[in-house]
Design an enzyme around this catalytic site. Sequence first.
Site, PDB file in Angstrom:
ATOM      1  N   PRO A 201       8.559   1.438  20.687  1.00 20.01           N
ATOM      2  CA  PRO A 201       8.294  -0.003  20.662  1.00 20.01           C
ATOM      3  C   PRO A 201       6.799  -0.277  20.533  1.00 20.01           C
ATOM      4  O   PRO A 201       5.982   0.356  21.201  1.00 20.01           O
ATOM      5  CB  PRO A 201       8.830  -0.477  22.017  1.00 20.01           C
ATOM      6  CG  PRO A 201       9.863   0.534  22.395  1.00 20.01           C
ATOM      7  CD  PRO A 201       9.348   1.840  21.855  1.00 20.01           C
ATOM      8  N   GLU A 202       6.461  -1.208  19.651  1.00 18.92           N
ATOM      9  CA  GLU A 202       5.068  -1.578  19.446  1.00 18.92           C
ATOM     10  C   GLU A 202       4.834  -2.962  20.046  1.00 18.92           C
ATOM     11  O   GLU A 202       5.701  -3.502  20.734  1.00 18.92           O
ATOM     12  CB  GLU A 202       4.738  -1.526  17.954  1.00 18.92           C
ATOM     13  CG  GLU A 202       4.970  -0.143  17.344  1.00 18.92           C
ATOM     14  CD  GLU A 202       4.685  -0.089  15.846  1.00 18.92           C
ATOM     15  OE1 GLU A 202       3.793  -0.846  15.388  1.00 18.92           O
ATOM     16  OE2 GLU A 202       5.339   0.697  15.137  1.00 18.92           O
TER      17      GLU A 202
ATOM     18  N   LYS B 282       0.864  -1.733  24.875  1.00 18.98           N
ATOM     19  CA  LYS B 282       2.300  -1.474  24.980  1.00 18.98           C
ATOM     20  C   LYS B 282       2.763  -1.378  26.435  1.00 18.98           C
ATOM     21  O   LYS B 282       3.898  -0.972  26.697  1.00 18.98           O
ATOM     22  CB  LYS B 282       2.637  -0.181  24.232  1.00 18.98           C
ATOM     23  CG  LYS B 282       2.263  -0.221  22.749  1.00 18.98           C
ATOM     24  CD  LYS B 282       2.513   1.114  22.074  1.00 18.98           C
ATOM     25  CE  LYS B 282       1.955   1.136  20.659  1.00 18.98           C
ATOM     26  NZ  LYS B 282       2.151   2.449  19.999  1.00 18.98           N
TER      27      LYS B 282
ATOM     28  N   ARG C  99       1.499  11.247  10.433  1.00 18.78           N
ATOM     29  CA  ARG C  99       2.524  10.204  10.537  1.00 18.78           C
ATOM     30  C   ARG C  99       3.015   9.796   9.153  1.00 18.78           C
ATOM     31  O   ARG C  99       2.232   9.694   8.203  1.00 18.78           O
ATOM     32  CB  ARG C  99       1.962   8.968  11.251  1.00 18.78           C
ATOM     33  CG  ARG C  99       1.416   9.238  12.642  1.00 18.78           C
ATOM     34  CD  ARG C  99       2.506   9.677  13.614  1.00 18.78           C
ATOM     35  NE  ARG C  99       3.524   8.656  13.761  1.00 18.78           N
ATOM     36  CZ  ARG C  99       3.423   7.640  14.620  1.00 18.78           C
ATOM     37  NH1 ARG C  99       2.334   7.504  15.377  1.00 18.78           N
ATOM     38  NH2 ARG C  99       4.409   6.762  14.735  1.00 18.78           N
TER      39      ARG C  99
END
Length: 282
Positions: A2-3, A60, A272
């Site tokens: 989750p960002e 976060k 990434r």
Amino acid sequence: MPELPEVETVRKGLEKLLNDFYIERIEVLKERSIASNGGSKSFIDNVKNSYLGNWERRGKYLIGSLLTKEKFSKGFLVVHLRMTGQFKLLEKEVLACKHTRVRFFEERGRELRFIDIRNFGQMWHVPSSRSVPEIVSGIKRLGPEPFSDDFNSHYLEEYLKKKTRSIKSALLDQRTVAGVGNIYADETLFDAGINPKTESRNLKSNELKRLCNSLIKILNISIGEGGTTFSDFRDLEGGNGNYGGQALVYRRSGKNCKKCGEKILREKICGRSTHWCPNCQK
């Protein structure tokens, strides 16, 4: 993971649905979910018999205020969802599902359940005599919030002027700006028309202005849609985030760019997966 938009969605749900939630009992089913000193016993002793008050977000991290029945401070409950952590509010107590890690019960029978498939999520109790960054060291290392006055093109120009790493890598570094992860880094760079492989120090002032504006724009859109669900993210009531269907590059490798028709590329940058359009992002 989750960002910022997903964590902000959870924060809004916690504040809306738990403003009168009195924690009468706590069960810790997985010890590693508790990161504060003293482990689960100390955590339970300090957090139970508390009202959950206002919730804030820093990067976060979720930060909930704890109050006595007389509304005096009992410190803070800090949570990082990590990869797969999620909260679920149940109107009555039911058997714990397989990946339940921590359970908070209130006197009226409701249960706030923390579920975490990968089991990387963490919780801390911060006493009222200490500041949150003193206990949760990761918060000390965070850069400015994207919506704060401290985040602007002048800040980025100064911060990045000697950085040789790619701008994609810089955006993922929480010391640059708090809360941004892979999804919104890709979407922001596309919206700003910036090649993700560009060395950070080589970005011009006008590009940095576009980058700031695009990041705020993309985050606001996603928050309005309740974040993004590609796998595990759910809000407090079990709902999916709806931004994923609007993504212009993320997870669209091999598909035509919605702006120019060029094929969206997917390649590894700073370890990434990165999605971008070679025509729109030169």
